[in-house]
Write a protein that holds these residues in place. Structure first.
Motif, PDB file in Angstrom:
ATOM      1  N   LEU A  15       5.258 -10.609   1.038  1.00  0.00           N
ATOM      2  CA  LEU A  15       6.104  -9.955   0.042  1.00  0.00           C
ATOM      3  C   LEU A  15       7.355  -9.367   0.692  1.00  0.00           C
ATOM      4  O   LEU A  15       8.461  -9.477   0.154  1.00  0.00           O
ATOM      5  N   ILE A  16       7.186  -8.763   1.869  1.00  0.00           N
ATOM      6  CA  ILE A  16       8.325  -8.160   2.579  1.00  0.00           C
ATOM      7  C   ILE A  16       9.357  -9.236   2.911  1.00  0.00           C
ATOM      8  O   ILE A  16      10.571  -9.058   2.687  1.00  0.00           O
ATOM      9  N   ARG A  20      13.211  -9.601   1.402  1.00  0.00           N
ATOM     10  CA  ARG A  20      14.404  -9.669   2.250  1.00  0.00           C
ATOM     11  C   ARG A  20      15.230 -10.897   1.898  1.00  0.00           C
ATOM     12  O   ARG A  20      16.463 -10.839   1.858  1.00  0.00           O
ATOM     13  N   ASP A  21      14.516 -12.012   1.641  1.00  0.00           N
ATOM     14  CA  ASP A  21      15.226 -13.244   1.278  1.00  0.00           C
ATOM     15  C   ASP A  21      15.964 -13.093  -0.052  1.00  0.00           C
ATOM     16  O   ASP A  21      16.953 -13.784  -0.303  1.00  0.00           O
ATOM     17  N   GLU A  22      15.477 -12.169  -0.893  1.00  0.00           N
ATOM     18  CA  GLU A  22      16.146 -11.904  -2.170  1.00  0.00           C
ATOM     19  C   GLU A  22      17.352 -10.983  -1.997  1.00  0.00           C
ATOM     20  O   GLU A  22      18.065 -10.693  -2.957  1.00  0.00           O
ATOM     21  N   GLU A  28      15.012  -0.286   0.546  1.00  0.00           N
ATOM     22  CA  GLU A  28      14.573  -0.700  -0.795  1.00  0.00           C
ATOM     23  C   GLU A  28      13.194  -1.365  -0.717  1.00  0.00           C
ATOM     24  O   GLU A  28      12.309  -1.068  -1.522  1.00  0.00           O
ATOM     25  N   ILE A  29      13.033  -2.235   0.273  1.00  0.00           N
ATOM     26  CA  ILE A  29      11.737  -2.904   0.455  1.00  0.00           C
ATOM     27  C   ILE A  29      10.654  -1.864   0.762  1.00  0.00           C
ATOM     28  O   ILE A  29       9.544  -1.915   0.230  1.00  0.00           O
ATOM     29  N   ILE A  53       3.992 -14.816   9.960  1.00  0.00           N
ATOM     30  CA  ILE A  53       3.657 -13.441   9.589  1.00  0.00           C
ATOM     31  C   ILE A  53       2.326 -13.002  10.200  1.00  0.00           C
ATOM     32  O   ILE A  53       1.872 -11.885   9.992  1.00  0.00           O
ATOM     33  N   ARG A  54       1.686 -13.883  10.978  1.00  0.00           N
ATOM     34  CA  ARG A  54       0.386 -13.543  11.569  1.00  0.00           C
ATOM     35  C   ARG A  54       0.538 -12.482  12.643  1.00  0.00           C
ATOM     36  O   ARG A  54       1.567 -12.373  13.303  1.00  0.00           O
TER      37      ARG A  54
END
Length: 156
Positions: A15-16, A20-22, A28-29, A53-54
């Motif tokens: 989700l993080i 960020r990609d958005e 804000e995140i 992300i691991r």
């Protein structure tokens, strides 16, 4: 020193990265996911470095026994509480072909709140005392309730 929190789970990391990609900022995140912006920054830096992300692998020796083998140890102790750590170690060696130290078994048992206790040895009643107790019981078994109301019992 700040309070340590648990590791951020992979779903939250996804989700993080998505946020960020958005185009959202770190702060804000952080408000959206309920974490500090420094934690968000660390997750994103690790993602940029590794492309994943691991979590990084942890240091330390891997456990000698699997969860199944630990359950087997606990089961054997619950079936026979008088087993010693040495005997359990020998059983593990036969069953799973693993060489362990007794302290490993003790640690497993201690984690499950199974602590070592020694059964107390009580003196046996001698044949003469058994006979005396039986004679006493037979002598007073037929006494009426009125008789027993006058008797004072003590646990001393």
């Amino acid at each position: 020193m700040g309070k340590k929190t648990k590791e951020i789970d992979p779903d939250l990391r996804k989700l993080i990265v998505k946020l960020r990609d958005e185009g959202k900022t770190l702060r804000e995140i952080g408000k959206i996911v309920g974490r500090a912006h420094s934690s968000i920054q660390r997750v994103l830096e690790n993602f940029d470095l590794n492309g994943s992300i691991r979590s990084k692998p942890r240091s330390g020796r891997p456990p000698k026994l699997t969860d199944r083998e630990k359950r087997d140890v606990l089961k054997s102790v619950k079936l026979n509480p008088r087993l010693t750590a040495f005997k359990i170690t020998q059983d593990i060696k036969e069953k799973f072909n693993k060489d362990l130290h007794e302290d490993t078994i003790r640690k497993i048992l201690k984690k499950e709140d199974l602590h070592a206790r020694t059964a107390r040895k009580k003196p046996l009643i001698s044949p003469a005392n058994k006979r005396k107790r039986t004679d006493f019981a037979k002598k007073f078994v037929q006494e009426p309730a009125v008789f027993w109301n006058k008797v004072l019992f003590s646990d001393e």
